[in-house]
Design a protein around this motif. Structure first.
Motif, PDB file in Angstrom:
ATOM      1  N   ARG A 256      20.416  91.831  61.801  1.00 46.26           N
ATOM      2  CA  ARG A 256      21.278  92.608  60.749  1.00 46.26           C
ATOM      3  C   ARG A 256      22.578  91.926  60.525  1.00 46.26           C
ATOM      4  NH1 ARG A 256      24.413  95.906  58.005  1.00 46.26           N
ATOM      5  NH2 ARG A 256      23.503  97.410  56.631  1.00 46.26           N
ATOM      6  N   LEU A 257      23.353  91.492  61.662  1.00 47.88           N
ATOM      7  CA  LEU A 257      24.631  90.999  61.403  1.00 47.88           C
ATOM      8  C   LEU A 257      24.475  89.667  60.746  1.00 47.88           C
ATOM      9  CD1 LEU A 257      26.464  91.932  64.896  1.00 47.88           C
ATOM     10  CD2 LEU A 257      26.847  92.780  62.452  1.00 47.88           C
ATOM     11  N   GLU A 260      23.397  89.887  57.310  1.00 48.10           N
ATOM     12  CA  GLU A 260      24.626  90.274  56.386  1.00 48.10           C
ATOM     13  C   GLU A 260      25.597  89.167  56.117  1.00 48.10           C
ATOM     14  OE1 GLU A 260      27.872  94.109  56.577  1.00 48.10           O
ATOM     15  OE2 GLU A 260      26.665  93.636  58.281  1.00 48.10           O
ATOM     16  N   GLU A 261      25.855  88.137  57.269  1.00 48.67           N
ATOM     17  CA  GLU A 261      26.715  87.266  56.964  1.00 48.67           C
ATOM     18  C   GLU A 261      26.171  86.101  55.966  1.00 48.67           C
ATOM     19  OE1 GLU A 261      27.339  85.496  61.023  1.00 48.67           O
ATOM     20  OE2 GLU A 261      28.465  87.009  61.504  1.00 48.67           O
ATOM     21  N   GLY A 263      25.271  86.964  52.923  1.00 55.79           N
ATOM     22  CA  GLY A 263      25.660  87.523  51.654  1.00 55.79           C
ATOM     23  C   GLY A 263      26.629  86.619  51.025  1.00 55.79           C
ATOM     24  N   ARG A 272      20.615  87.763  45.832  1.00 57.73           N
ATOM     25  CA  ARG A 272      21.676  88.790  46.386  1.00 57.73           C
ATOM     26  C   ARG A 272      20.790  90.024  46.344  1.00 57.73           C
ATOM     27  NH1 ARG A 272      25.705  86.450  42.883  1.00 57.73           N
ATOM     28  NH2 ARG A 272      25.012  87.912  41.361  1.00 57.73           N
ATOM     29  N   HIS A 275      18.649  89.762  49.476  1.00 55.45           N
ATOM     30  CA  HIS A 275      19.518  90.096  50.490  1.00 55.45           C
ATOM     31  C   HIS A 275      19.708  91.476  50.830  1.00 55.45           C
ATOM     32  CE1 HIS A 275      23.679  90.424  52.596  1.00 55.45           C
ATOM     33  NE2 HIS A 275      23.128  89.548  53.233  1.00 55.45           N
ATOM     34  N   ARG A 276      19.853  92.355  49.911  1.00 56.59           N
ATOM     35  CA  ARG A 276      20.037  93.813  50.001  1.00 56.59           C
ATOM     36  C   ARG A 276      18.956  94.305  50.388  1.00 56.59           C
ATOM     37  NH1 ARG A 276      18.587  97.580  46.521  1.00 56.59           N
ATOM     38  NH2 ARG A 276      17.741  95.843  44.951  1.00 56.59           N
ATOM     39  N   LEU A 279      18.454  94.027  54.008  1.00 56.27           N
ATOM     40  CA  LEU A 279      19.537  94.560  54.966  1.00 56.27           C
ATOM     41  C   LEU A 279      18.614  96.211  55.050  1.00 56.27           C
ATOM     42  CD1 LEU A 279      22.948  93.898  53.594  1.00 56.27           C
ATOM     43  CD2 LEU A 279      21.993  93.164  55.755  1.00 56.27           C
ATOM     44  N   ASP A 283      17.847  98.271  58.370  1.00 55.78           N
ATOM     45  CA  ASP A 283      18.170  99.490  58.584  1.00 55.78           C
ATOM     46  C   ASP A 283      17.059 100.453  58.731  1.00 55.78           C
ATOM     47  OD1 ASP A 283      20.866  98.961  58.365  1.00 55.78           O
ATOM     48  OD2 ASP A 283      21.029  99.267  56.032  1.00 55.78           O
TER      49      ASP A 283
END
Length: 485
Positions: A256-257, A260-261, A263, A272, A275-276, A279, A283
């Motif tokens: 996840r990190l 997230e990086e 983004g 984008r 990318h969302r 994530l 989760d």
């Protein structure tokens, strides 16, 4: 089962006793009758040897005095009868009742007697007749009629002794049968008890394998081995789920990190958006792992019980979920009398079950909806009901709601792992409680929890979970779809 086994032993013994004692009872009756018959035939033969002069017309002679003395001494009537059935000489108690058949046989030249055997219920006398012969010619007969009261008493006494002996044998058989049945069935009884203990959650219960016959000892040993294997498999399975869920969290967090990086480096709108979504999926996967870990811990709970104030727990959980309800424009209310409502449960059962039910209710009530949590004492326990105004569930969906990972087609895009109600059901079942759901009126769903009350007033366990914060989403995930439209 012991009673049926003893009854079968007893029935077999009674049949054997009847088969053995019935011929013996008949033999005793015949023996007593034959003893009296032999005595009377001997007496009649002696009287016949003295009756010749009386039948030849020479007067009664000595036979008359003999019959009178015989009657006075024994109370037995006797008579000398000629060939025309006329009474030549008789005693004072002589009665001719029942002598016709015997007299016919005697006048034909043969000794006769009746009946063959005297039974306790028979009423007639014992009659014997001996012919009086003179040079091969039958001149008449001597008939003796003996009352059968003494014979009936003797036969009845023998039969009573046989009955008492049979009852003693039956009593000994019953005592022996109970002991034998207890020895044979003790392993079966213990096996049944241990099976129920294991079914109720005590996976350490085992059967003593040194009781009963060898076959049942081997069965007990095999059962213990099977229980050990099953328990070990369950422990391994739950440990695997727990370890796998725990171990997957670290690489999932790292993934996840990294996602997230990525983004800031994405400039176009499609990138984008993807990318969302990536994530959100990480989760979602984290929720599933947390739910699996919670479920594994819940299934490992043994029979430990604590006493909690269900009313205080419900108030705490309603307060914890109130911010989320306000955020979603849902009215979350608590209905309780204010008095304590103590329940006996496994640790955290009330907390986690309410978390799952309140989260589902808030999630599916929608903006403007209402959720009511009710606490009451009923049916010898504590009842907690969560009522919402959402779309509810159909009858078929209610039957599948507590299955693991089950999600209705209408709820596939709703956040959750499909394990919230499963965890609640496991905890409620481990607490000897009940989880039921039914449609609300006019719309919505009611989910009810019932927990047993404690017998004495033991020391209370902590009443709430983490104060002020809702439970992790993996313990309160939704599994409720909208009803068919």
């Amino acid at each position: 089962m012991r009673r049926r086994l003893v009854i079968s032993y007893l029935l077999l013994m009674v049949l054997v006793l009847i088969a053995l004692e019935s011929p013996l009872a008949v033999t005793l009756a015949s023996r007593e009758t034959e003893r009296v018959r032999a005595d009377r035939l001997a007496d009649a033969t002696r009287f016949a040897s003295l009756a010749g002069p009386a039948l030849r017309g020479g007067g009664p002679g000595p036979i008359g005095a003999e019959l009178r003395s015989y009657d006075e001494l024994y109370g037995i009537g006797a008579a000398v009868v000629d060939r025309d059935r006329g009474i030549v000489v008789d005693s004072a108690s002589w009665q001719s009742t029942g002598t016709a058949v015997v007299l016919d046989v005697a006048l034909s030249g043969q000794q006769a007697s009746a009946p063959e055997s005297v039974w306790p219920w028979s009423a007639g006398p014992v009659v014997v007749a001996v012919p009086i012969n003179d040079g091969g010619e039958v001149l008449g007969a001597v008939v003796i009629v003996t009352p059968a009261d003494e014979i009936r008493r003797a036969v009845g006494t023998w039969w009573l002794l046989l009955t008492l002996a049979g009852l003693l044998v039956v009593l000994a058989c019953v005592l022996t049968a109970f002991g034998l049945a207890g020895w044979v069935l003790r392993p079966v009884t213990e096996l049944d008890a241990v099976t129920h203990e294991i079914a109720e959650g005590d996976r350490g219960a085992r059967v003593q394998h040194r009781l009963g016959p060898p076959e049942l000892r081997r069965l007990a040993a095999s059962f213990n081995h099977m229980a050990d294997v099953v328990s070990d498999v369950m422990d391994r399975q739950r440990a695997f789920v727990a370890h796998a869920s725990h171990q997957l969290r670290n690489p999932l967090t790292a993934l996840r990190l990294r996602v997230e990086e990525l983004g800031p480096s994405l400039t176009d709108a499609d990138g984008r958006s993807e990318h969302r979504l990536a994530l959100e999926e990480t989760d979602r996967l984290a929720l599933v792992l947390d739910a699996l870990l919670t479920l594994a811990r819940a299934e490992r709970e043994e029979n430990e019980r604590v006493t909690v104030d269900a009313a205080a727990v419900a108030a705490s959980r309603v307060a914890a979920w109130a911010p989320l309800a306000r955020h979603r424009s849902v009215a979350l209310r608590l209905a309780t009398s204010g008095a304590p409502a103590y329940a006996r449960t496994v640790p955290t059962a009330v907390d986690q079950a309410l978390d799952a039910l309140i989260d589902n209710a808030v999630k599916f009530s929608g903006a403007g909806g209402a959720v009511t949590v009710t606490v009451a004492r009923r049916d010898g326990g504590v009842v907690l009901e969560v009522r919402d105004t959402g779309p509810g569930m159909t009858e078929s969906q209610l039957g599948q709601a507590t299955e693991r990972f089950w999600r209705a087609p209408d709820a596939q895009n709703v956040d959750g792992a499909g394990l919230g109600l499963t965890i609640a059901a496991v905890l409620v079942d481990a607490s000897d409680g009940r989880l039921t759901m039914w449609p609300a009126t006019p719309r919505g769903l009611v989910a009810g929890l019932w927990f047993p009350e404690p017998s004495p007033e033991p020391e209370l366990a902590p009443e709430t979970g983490p104060a002020g914060e809702p439970a992790d989403e993996d313990t309160a995930v939704d599994r409720r779809p909208a009803p068919a439209r």
